[in-house]
Design an enzyme around this catalytic site. Sequence first.
Site, PDB file in Angstrom:
ATOM      1  N   ASN A  11     -11.095  -2.528  -4.841  1.00 22.79           N
ATOM      2  CA  ASN A  11     -10.319  -1.583  -5.650  1.00 22.79           C
ATOM      3  C   ASN A  11     -10.974  -1.248  -7.008  1.00 22.79           C
ATOM      4  O   ASN A  11     -10.556  -0.306  -7.681  1.00 22.79           O
ATOM      5  CB  ASN A  11      -8.882  -2.085  -5.867  1.00 22.79           C
ATOM      6  CG  ASN A  11      -8.020  -1.995  -4.626  1.00 22.79           C
ATOM      7  OD1 ASN A  11      -7.128  -2.809  -4.398  1.00 22.79           O
ATOM      8  ND2 ASN A  11      -8.254  -0.987  -3.787  1.00 22.79           N
ATOM      9  N   ASP A  29       0.824  -1.221   0.000  1.00 29.96           N
ATOM     10  CA  ASP A  29       0.000   0.000   0.000  1.00 29.96           C
ATOM     11  C   ASP A  29       0.858   1.272   0.000  1.00 29.96           C
ATOM     12  O   ASP A  29       1.968   1.272   0.525  1.00 29.96           O
ATOM     13  CB  ASP A  29      -0.923  -0.029   1.241  1.00 29.96           C
ATOM     14  CG  ASP A  29      -2.059   0.962   1.124  1.00 29.96           C
ATOM     15  OD1 ASP A  29      -2.360   1.406   0.000  1.00 29.96           O
ATOM     16  OD2 ASP A  29      -2.655   1.286   2.171  1.00 29.96           O
TER      17      ASP A  29
HETATM   18  C1  IPE Z   1      -5.390  -2.576   0.255  1.00 27.04           C
HETATM   19  O1  IPE Z   1      -5.081  -1.241   0.039  1.00 27.04           O
HETATM   20  C2  IPE Z   1      -5.372  -3.317  -1.045  1.00 27.04           C
HETATM   21  C3  IPE Z   1      -4.062  -3.460  -1.667  1.00 27.04           C
HETATM   22  C4  IPE Z   1      -2.941  -3.015  -1.228  1.00 27.04           C
HETATM   23  C5  IPE Z   1      -4.068  -4.206  -2.884  1.00 27.04           C
HETATM   24  P1  IPE Z   1      -6.207  -0.134  -0.134  1.00 27.04           P
HETATM   25  O2  IPE Z   1      -5.506   1.128  -0.401  1.00 27.04           O
HETATM   26  O3  IPE Z   1      -7.202  -0.575  -1.133  1.00 27.04           O
HETATM   27  O4  IPE Z   1      -6.909  -0.146   1.287  1.00 27.04           O
HETATM   28  P2  IPE Z   1      -7.788   0.964   1.996  1.00 27.04           P
HETATM   29  O5  IPE Z   1      -8.830   1.404   1.010  1.00 27.04           O
HETATM   30  O6  IPE Z   1      -6.889   2.083   2.378  1.00 27.04           O
HETATM   31  O7  IPE Z   1      -8.354   0.280   3.192  1.00 27.04           O
HETATM   32  C1  IPE Z   2      -1.801   0.132  -3.234  1.00 27.40           C
HETATM   33  O1  IPE Z   2      -1.517   1.485  -3.274  1.00 27.40           O
HETATM   34  C2  IPE Z   2      -2.089  -0.439  -4.604  1.00 27.40           C
HETATM   35  C3  IPE Z   2      -3.478  -0.864  -4.806  1.00 27.40           C
HETATM   36  C4  IPE Z   2      -4.421  -0.809  -3.921  1.00 27.40           C
HETATM   37  C5  IPE Z   2      -3.799  -1.390  -6.110  1.00 27.40           C
HETATM   38  P1  IPE Z   2      -2.661   2.580  -3.273  1.00 27.40           P
HETATM   39  O2  IPE Z   2      -3.045   2.870  -4.687  1.00 27.40           O
HETATM   40  O3  IPE Z   2      -3.777   2.180  -2.397  1.00 27.40           O
HETATM   41  O4  IPE Z   2      -1.907   3.815  -2.681  1.00 27.40           O
HETATM   42  P2  IPE Z   2      -2.535   4.907  -1.703  1.00 27.40           P
HETATM   43  O5  IPE Z   2      -3.026   4.172  -0.494  1.00 27.40           O
HETATM   44  O6  IPE Z   2      -3.632   5.595  -2.445  1.00 27.40           O
HETATM   45  O7  IPE Z   2      -1.389   5.807  -1.396  1.00 27.40           O
HETATM   46 MG    MG Z   3      -4.115   2.470  -0.414  1.00 30.16          MG
END
Ligand code: IPE
Ligand code: IPE
Ligand code: MG
Length: 244
Positions: A69, A21
């Site tokens: 997502n 993340d």
């Molecule tokens: C969790 O991250 C999913 C992945 C890293 C693939 P998110 O960015 O989707 O989680 P939330 O929305 O902050 O809980």
């Molecule tokens: C994790 O990084 C990747 C996926 C969830 C696909 P994020 O895209 O959630 O990154 P932040 O949390 O917005 O910084």
């Molecule tokens: Mg994230």
Amino acid sequence: MEKAELPHFDVLPQHVAIIMDGNGRWAKSRNLPRTEGHKVGGRVFRMICDYAADLGIKYLTFYAFSTENWKRPQQEVDAIMDLFRDYLFEMEDRKAENEERGYNIRFIGEKTGMPEDILNLFGTVEGDSEKQNKTHINIAVNYGGRKEIVHSVKEIALKVAAGEISADDINEEMISDNIYTAGQPDPDLIIRPSGEYRLSNFLTWQSAYSEFWYSDILWPDFTKEDFNKALEEYSKRHRRFGGI
Ligand code: IPE
Ligand code: IPE
Ligand code: MG
């Protein structure tokens, strides 16, 4: 990396799971489009995966895309799917190296909703690596922990309906045997960078007794040293599993 140069840990987890993340925030802080964060995040994933395998960790699970997502803008979702395609083509090309490394690669998550061509590539990469068993790599794509439990319960319900088992026979082991990670040990250690302190629907069933390691570092900045830090801390944890 030569084996001699690798750090030693008194206790090494058997199964490490990572929530990758912080890609978006990493990109934002550099005035780059979010997709650039995913691109760099993908490179860090490859690096940490090989490093963890070199250290001798036998099971690795990486959270790459959740069932939630899909809520993101279509353009970002499309860019992430393209990065999966790049990775999958690369894994096809890297077949010999993966064989040498003993990688068994499995994609865990819902098939419904995923593009057909990606599902086909999943099948190829899984098929190419299914006989290897040195390092098991689960990549969670379109994964949701609650959906996984529902999937498991449905499988069991079918057996009850067919009269193969009775409702009274249902136990924890049966649920474990029908989730995507069937046959694998539960994660000992779950790592989440990016300063969030939650599971976000990751390994809901499997994480009952996992140790957690959190860090403010954003995934694209994550290094082998950060991974070492998590392992170092894990090696000092006292796991009780309800005992004393
Ligand atoms: C969790 O991250 C999913 C992945 C890293 C693939 P998110 O960015 O989707 O989680 P939330 O929305 O902050 O809980
Ligand atoms: C994790 O990084 C990747 C996926 C969830 C696909 P994020 O895209 O959630 O990154 P932040 O949390 O917005 O910084
Ligand atoms: Mg994230």
